[in-house]
Design an enzyme around this catalytic site. Sequence first.
Site, PDB file in Angstrom:
ATOM      1  N   CYS A  80       0.848  -1.191   0.000  1.00 34.88           N
ATOM      2  CA  CYS A  80       0.000   0.000   0.000  1.00 34.88           C
ATOM      3  C   CYS A  80       0.886   1.243   0.000  1.00 34.88           C
ATOM      4  O   CYS A  80       1.903   1.274   0.679  1.00 34.88           O
ATOM      5  CB  CYS A  80      -0.856   0.057   1.260  1.00 34.88           C
ATOM      6  SG  CYS A  80      -2.252  -1.043   1.219  1.00 34.88           S
ATOM      7  N   GLN A  81       0.459   2.255  -0.731  1.00 33.80           N
ATOM      8  CA  GLN A  81       1.151   3.545  -0.686  1.00 33.80           C
ATOM      9  C   GLN A  81       0.865   4.204   0.666  1.00 33.80           C
ATOM     10  O   GLN A  81       1.739   4.789   1.280  1.00 33.80           O
ATOM     11  CB  GLN A  81       0.645   4.422  -1.827  1.00 33.80           C
ATOM     12  CG  GLN A  81       1.302   5.779  -1.887  1.00 33.80           C
ATOM     13  CD  GLN A  81       0.780   6.604  -3.055  1.00 33.80           C
ATOM     14  OE1 GLN A  81       0.055   6.113  -3.910  1.00 33.80           O
ATOM     15  NE2 GLN A  81       1.138   7.860  -3.071  1.00 33.80           N
TER      16      GLN A  81
END
Length: 149
Positions: free
Chosen positions: A58-59
């Site tokens: 995930c960013q």
Amino acid sequence: MTTFPLEPTAAAAQDTIREEFAFFGDWSERYQYLIDLGRKLPPMDEALKTEEHRLHGCQSMVWIAVSGDAAKLDFTAASDSAIVSGLVYLALRVYSGRSADEILATETTYIADIGLAKHLSPTRSNGLAALLAFIKARAADAAAARVTH
């Protein structure tokens, strides 16, 4: 604060999500609804927001923890992003509080059905895929543990 599951089955949860999103005419309204859902996530214990519980892929920062066994798995999660929190809410709505067998048997269809797949950035899509893979993997682990005991 929401406690999962809200619906009796994962399939019913996906049906409800489809119905709720069909109510909104455009994506700005749907994004706002996602943000609103994210605000309903039960608070995650700060002690669980560690590297051990961090979801990679995930960013945004996302933490997820699981408790229970093959009969019932409960997931708790949090994100530092409003939209990602909404995505987490939807995934937990479908899968948290369910048996490992039900989790493994449930294909995640709501994402495509409500048009989410087309409207997420590649990094959010990757993060959502990582979240769903984590949930399925923990269900597989729990099901395997049941067989070996």
